[in-house]
Design a protein around this motif. Structure first.
Motif, PDB file in Angstrom:
ATOM      1  N   ILE A   1     -54.478 130.828   6.567  1.00 39.52           N
ATOM      2  CA  ILE A   1     -55.645 130.680   5.695  1.00 39.52           C
ATOM      3  C   ILE A   1     -55.712 131.904   4.797  1.00 39.52           C
ATOM      4  CG2 ILE A   1     -58.174 130.532   5.619  1.00 39.52           C
ATOM      5  CD1 ILE A   1     -58.000 129.336   8.489  1.00 39.52           C
ATOM      6  N   ASP A   2     -55.752 131.704   3.496  1.00 39.52           N
ATOM      7  CA  ASP A   2     -55.855 132.814   2.553  1.00 39.52           C
ATOM      8  C   ASP A   2     -57.291 132.953   2.071  1.00 39.52           C
ATOM      9  OD1 ASP A   2     -53.192 133.198   2.810  1.00 39.52           O
ATOM     10  OD2 ASP A   2     -52.635 132.676   0.768  1.00 39.52           O
ATOM     11  N   LEU A   3     -57.922 134.056   2.444  1.00 40.33           N
ATOM     12  CA  LEU A   3     -59.242 134.387   1.919  1.00 40.33           C
ATOM     13  C   LEU A   3     -59.090 135.534   0.929  1.00 40.33           C
ATOM     14  CD1 LEU A   3     -61.828 134.328   4.869  1.00 40.33           C
ATOM     15  CD2 LEU A   3     -61.680 132.770   2.924  1.00 40.33           C
ATOM     16  N   VAL A   4     -59.424 135.275  -0.321  1.00 40.77           N
ATOM     17  CA  VAL A   4     -59.374 136.307  -1.351  1.00 40.77           C
ATOM     18  C   VAL A   4     -60.721 137.031  -1.319  1.00 40.77           C
ATOM     19  CG1 VAL A   4     -58.968 136.801  -3.787  1.00 40.77           C
ATOM     20  CG2 VAL A   4     -57.847 134.828  -2.706  1.00 40.77           C
ATOM     21  N   VAL A   5     -60.684 138.323  -1.007  1.00 41.45           N
ATOM     22  CA  VAL A   5     -61.908 139.080  -0.731  1.00 41.45           C
ATOM     23  C   VAL A   5     -61.951 140.341  -1.582  1.00 41.45           C
ATOM     24  CG1 VAL A   5     -63.298 140.194   1.059  1.00 41.45           C
ATOM     25  CG2 VAL A   5     -61.842 138.241   1.649  1.00 41.45           C
ATOM     26  N   ASP A   6     -63.012 140.493  -2.358  1.00 42.28           N
ATOM     27  CA  ASP A   6     -63.168 141.690  -3.194  1.00 42.28           C
ATOM     28  C   ASP A   6     -63.816 142.785  -2.342  1.00 42.28           C
ATOM     29  OD1 ASP A   6     -63.107 143.380  -5.310  1.00 42.28           O
ATOM     30  OD2 ASP A   6     -64.545 142.300  -6.551  1.00 42.28           O
ATOM     31  N   LEU A   7     -63.020 143.330  -1.437  1.00 39.55           N
ATOM     32  CA  LEU A   7     -63.512 144.223  -0.398  1.00 39.55           C
ATOM     33  C   LEU A   7     -63.341 145.684  -0.792  1.00 39.55           C
ATOM     34  CD1 LEU A   7     -64.563 144.360   2.567  1.00 39.55           C
ATOM     35  CD2 LEU A   7     -62.166 144.328   3.287  1.00 39.55           C
TER      36      LEU A   7
ATOM     37  N   ARG B   1     -56.930 149.787  -0.023  1.00 37.22           N
ATOM     38  CA  ARG B   1     -56.666 150.834  -1.022  1.00 37.22           C
ATOM     39  C   ARG B   1     -55.568 150.415  -1.997  1.00 37.22           C
ATOM     40  NH1 ARG B   1     -56.562 154.387   3.828  1.00 37.22           N
ATOM     41  NH2 ARG B   1     -58.696 155.137   4.147  1.00 37.22           N
ATOM     42  N   ALA B   2     -54.548 149.702  -1.482  1.00 37.91           N
ATOM     43  CA  ALA B   2     -53.424 149.291  -2.332  1.00 37.91           C
ATOM     44  C   ALA B   2     -53.668 147.941  -3.007  1.00 37.91           C
ATOM     45  CB  ALA B   2     -52.149 149.230  -1.495  1.00 37.91           C
ATOM     46  N   ARG B   3     -54.771 147.265  -2.656  1.00 39.38           N
ATOM     47  CA  ARG B   3     -55.098 145.930  -3.178  1.00 39.38           C
ATOM     48  C   ARG B   3     -53.958 144.953  -2.876  1.00 39.38           C
ATOM     49  NH1 ARG B   3     -60.122 146.296  -3.147  1.00 39.38           N
ATOM     50  NH2 ARG B   3     -60.382 144.505  -4.535  1.00 39.38           N
ATOM     51  N   THR B   4     -53.571 144.890  -1.587  1.00 39.25           N
ATOM     52  CA  THR B   4     -52.548 143.942  -1.149  1.00 39.25           C
ATOM     53  C   THR B   4     -53.200 142.933  -0.191  1.00 39.25           C
ATOM     54  OG1 THR B   4     -51.841 145.555   0.553  1.00 39.25           O
ATOM     55  CG2 THR B   4     -50.608 145.492  -1.525  1.00 39.25           C
ATOM     56  N   SER B   5     -52.773 142.866   1.065  1.00 34.15           N
ATOM     57  CA  SER B   5     -53.362 141.935   2.023  1.00 34.15           C
ATOM     58  C   SER B   5     -53.143 142.446   3.439  1.00 34.15           C
ATOM     59  CB  SER B   5     -52.753 140.529   1.879  1.00 34.15           C
ATOM     60  OG  SER B   5     -51.373 140.559   2.210  1.00 34.15           O
TER      61      SER B   5
ATOM     62  N   LEU C   1     -58.761 134.831  17.688  1.00 33.23           N
ATOM     63  CA  LEU C   1     -58.475 134.945  19.114  1.00 33.23           C
ATOM     64  C   LEU C   1     -58.518 133.606  19.841  1.00 33.23           C
ATOM     65  CD1 LEU C   1     -60.485 138.214  19.851  1.00 33.23           C
ATOM     66  CD2 LEU C   1     -58.002 137.964  19.879  1.00 33.23           C
ATOM     67  N   ASP C   2     -59.386 132.700  19.428  1.00 33.28           N
ATOM     68  CA  ASP C   2     -59.525 131.431  20.143  1.00 33.28           C
ATOM     69  C   ASP C   2     -58.412 130.440  19.832  1.00 33.28           C
ATOM     70  OD1 ASP C   2     -61.787 132.281  21.426  1.00 33.28           O
ATOM     71  OD2 ASP C   2     -63.177 131.350  20.007  1.00 33.28           O
ATOM     72  N   SER C   3     -57.976 130.377  18.583  1.00 28.48           N
ATOM     73  CA  SER C   3     -57.007 129.358  18.175  1.00 28.48           C
ATOM     74  C   SER C   3     -55.640 129.923  17.806  1.00 28.48           C
ATOM     75  CB  SER C   3     -57.553 128.576  16.977  1.00 28.48           C
ATOM     76  OG  SER C   3     -57.654 129.433  15.845  1.00 28.48           O
ATOM     77  N   LEU C   4     -55.545 131.261  17.625  1.00 23.22           N
ATOM     78  CA  LEU C   4     -54.324 131.963  17.196  1.00 23.22           C
ATOM     79  C   LEU C   4     -53.929 131.632  15.759  1.00 23.22           C
ATOM     80  CD1 LEU C   4     -52.045 131.961  20.370  1.00 23.22           C
ATOM     81  CD2 LEU C   4     -54.045 133.337  19.819  1.00 23.22           C
ATOM     82  N   MET C   5     -54.851 131.068  14.981  1.00 23.16           N
ATOM     83  CA  MET C   5     -54.597 130.798  13.566  1.00 23.16           C
ATOM     84  C   MET C   5     -54.693 132.104  12.794  1.00 23.16           C
ATOM     85  SD  MET C   5     -53.895 128.221  11.588  1.00 23.16           S
ATOM     86  CE  MET C   5     -53.700 127.948   9.827  1.00 23.16           C
ATOM     87  N   LYS C   6     -53.809 132.268  11.810  1.00 19.24           N
ATOM     88  CA  LYS C   6     -53.798 133.502  11.021  1.00 19.24           C
ATOM     89  C   LYS C   6     -54.626 133.350   9.752  1.00 19.24           C
ATOM     90  CE  LYS C   6     -49.843 135.044   9.130  1.00 19.24           C
ATOM     91  NZ  LYS C   6     -49.903 135.444   7.695  1.00 19.24           N
ATOM     92  N   VAL C   7     -55.413 134.367   9.476  1.00 18.56           N
ATOM     93  CA  VAL C   7     -56.170 134.463   8.231  1.00 18.56           C
ATOM     94  C   VAL C   7     -55.635 135.669   7.470  1.00 18.56           C
ATOM     95  CG1 VAL C   7     -58.438 134.778   7.158  1.00 18.56           C
ATOM     96  CG2 VAL C   7     -58.233 133.521   9.328  1.00 18.56           C
ATOM     97  N   ASP C   8     -55.131 135.454   6.271  1.00 18.13           N
ATOM     98  CA  ASP C   8     -54.688 136.554   5.425  1.00 18.13           C
ATOM     99  C   ASP C   8     -55.828 136.943   4.491  1.00 18.13           C
ATOM    100  OD1 ASP C   8     -52.090 137.079   6.316  1.00 18.13           O
ATOM    101  OD2 ASP C   8     -51.276 135.399   5.179  1.00 18.13           O
ATOM    102  N   VAL C   9     -56.272 138.189   4.609  1.00 12.70           N
ATOM    103  CA  VAL C   9     -57.297 138.713   3.705  1.00 12.70           C
ATOM    104  C   VAL C   9     -56.568 139.304   2.504  1.00 12.70           C
ATOM    105  CG1 VAL C   9     -59.197 140.343   3.423  1.00 12.70           C
ATOM    106  CG2 VAL C   9     -58.849 139.180   5.625  1.00 12.70           C
ATOM    107  N   VAL C  10     -56.736 138.666   1.351  1.00 11.83           N
ATOM    108  CA  VAL C  10     -56.007 139.040   0.137  1.00 11.83           C
ATOM    109  C   VAL C  10     -56.960 139.783  -0.797  1.00 11.83           C
ATOM    110  CG1 VAL C  10     -54.663 138.187  -1.814  1.00 11.83           C
ATOM    111  CG2 VAL C  10     -54.569 136.988   0.387  1.00 11.83           C
ATOM    112  N   LEU C  11     -56.535 140.957  -1.246  1.00 10.18           N
ATOM    113  CA  LEU C  11     -57.374 141.761  -2.137  1.00 10.18           C
ATOM    114  C   LEU C  11     -56.983 141.511  -3.589  1.00 10.18           C
ATOM    115  CD1 LEU C  11     -59.346 143.525  -0.517  1.00 10.18           C
ATOM    116  CD2 LEU C  11     -57.190 143.276   0.710  1.00 10.18           C
ATOM    117  N   PRO C  12     -57.898 140.996  -4.422  1.00 10.01           N
ATOM    118  CA  PRO C  12     -57.566 140.754  -5.834  1.00 10.01           C
ATOM    119  C   PRO C  12     -57.390 142.071  -6.579  1.00 10.01           C
ATOM    120  CG  PRO C  12     -59.909 140.452  -5.477  1.00 10.01           C
ATOM    121  CD  PRO C  12     -59.309 140.689  -4.122  1.00 10.01           C
ATOM    122  N   LYS C  13     -56.556 142.052  -7.592  1.00  4.96           N
ATOM    123  CA  LYS C  13     -56.317 143.247  -8.400  1.00  4.96           C
ATOM    124  C   LYS C  13     -57.287 143.254  -9.593  1.00  4.96           C
ATOM    125  CE  LYS C  13     -51.448 143.496  -7.090  1.00  4.96           C
ATOM    126  NZ  LYS C  13     -51.667 144.572  -6.116  1.00  4.96           N
TER     127      LYS C  13
END
Length: 288
Positions: free
Chosen positions: A131-137, A165-169, A175-187
């Motif tokens: 799952i790709d979540l694009v997050v302006d973190l 800091r590098a605006r990557t991911s 933990l319950d399902s072992l599904m991966k979430v990629d937190v993607v930082l927009p540039k």
């Protein structure tokens, strides 16, 4: 028009495309959910049947290693050993995202859903390997964010800080399902800034709040750019048919609603005019 599969008749594909185009986002999402669940769940059960003495945890970690690599799997195995009474839960994509979404909303951090789920919703449905979540973190949100995320996901705080800091991911493993979430930082670039204006919220499941999703325009340009980069880097002359079909699927389903001049403009700005026009021809939206 090039069909998604060589053994599919063009007329049959046109009917399928029309059915998808007329289907609500919720119905398209249910298919993505079903494909994802069965693709991950079936190998876990199969491996346990073959390794009769293996525990559910061992089977899940083995499959996790196949999907995401041994490093993440080893870290997850160590984490699960500290979880008493752990059982693998069926994958519910929206439930996987929910703790992160609630925390981001509480912190007023903008986010939206991208990646293969977004492209599936706009085009031909496929499984979601992550799952790709694009997050302006920003770093100021770390203390509150990490405190909540630790309760639901496995992640490395050092990697997360470096990615922000590098605006990557950086990855989160639910933990319950072992599904991966990629937190993607927009540039902070003109493209990312413009594309945020096209984000819309959709209800994918009545049990969950609406979620902001990347536009078809953004997903098409992102996929075309990635495909071109891969094509230029290859030395074997092969093509990534799955990626190309993903692009064509979105073009076919979204065809009547696409802002083609806008897409052409951004494709030109990113040096993708030739490959973009090739995609239009293969999708039947432009004469050869």
């Amino acid at each position: 028009m090039r069909t998604q599969s060589v053994d599919t008749h063009p007329q049959a594909e046109r009917i399928m495309v029309e059915l998808i185009r007329n289907s609500p986002m919720s119905r398209r999402f249910r298919l993505v959910q079903s494909l994802t669940h069965s693709t991950f769940w079936a190998p876990v059960q199969t491996w346990r049947e073959r390794q009769r003495e293996a525990s559910e945890q061992e089977a899940a970690v083995h499959v996790l290693s196949c999907f995401y690599g041994p490093c993440l799997a080893q870290r997850m195995q160590a984490a699960l050993e500290r979880c008493e009474g752990w059982h693998l839960q069926p994958i519910d994509l929206l439930a996987v995202m929910l703790p992160a979404r609630r925390t981001l909303e509480d912190l007023c951090v903008p986010y939206y859903l991208g990646g293969s789920i977004a492209s599936s919703l706009h085009g031909m449905q496929q499984l979601a390997q992550d799952i790709d979540l694009v997050v302006d973190l920003g770093e100021q949100a770390f203390p509150s964010l990490f405190a909540v995320l630790r309760q639901h996901y496995l992640f490395n705080e050092g990697e997360a800080r470096k990615a922000v800091r590098a605006r990557t991911s950086f990855p989160l493993i639910h933990l319950d399902s072992l599904m991966k979430v990629d937190v993607v930082l927009p540039k902070p670039e003109a493209f990312d800034t413009f594309m945020r204006q096209l984000i819309k919220c959709y209800t994918l499941d009545e049990r969950y709040p609406p979620i902001p999703i990347a536009s078809a325009t953004e997903m098409l340009l992102f996929k075309v750019q990635r495909y071109q980069r891969d094509e230029q880097a290859r030395t074997d002359g092969m093509q990534d048919d799955a990626e190309w079909n993903d692009i064509l699927g979105m073009l076919k389903v979204q065809g009547p609603d696409l802002d083609l001049p806008l897409l052409e403009e951004w494709a030109g700005a990113h040096g993708m005019t030739d490959i973009w026009r090739r995609a239009l021809v293969d999708a039947g939206l432009r004469d050869a």
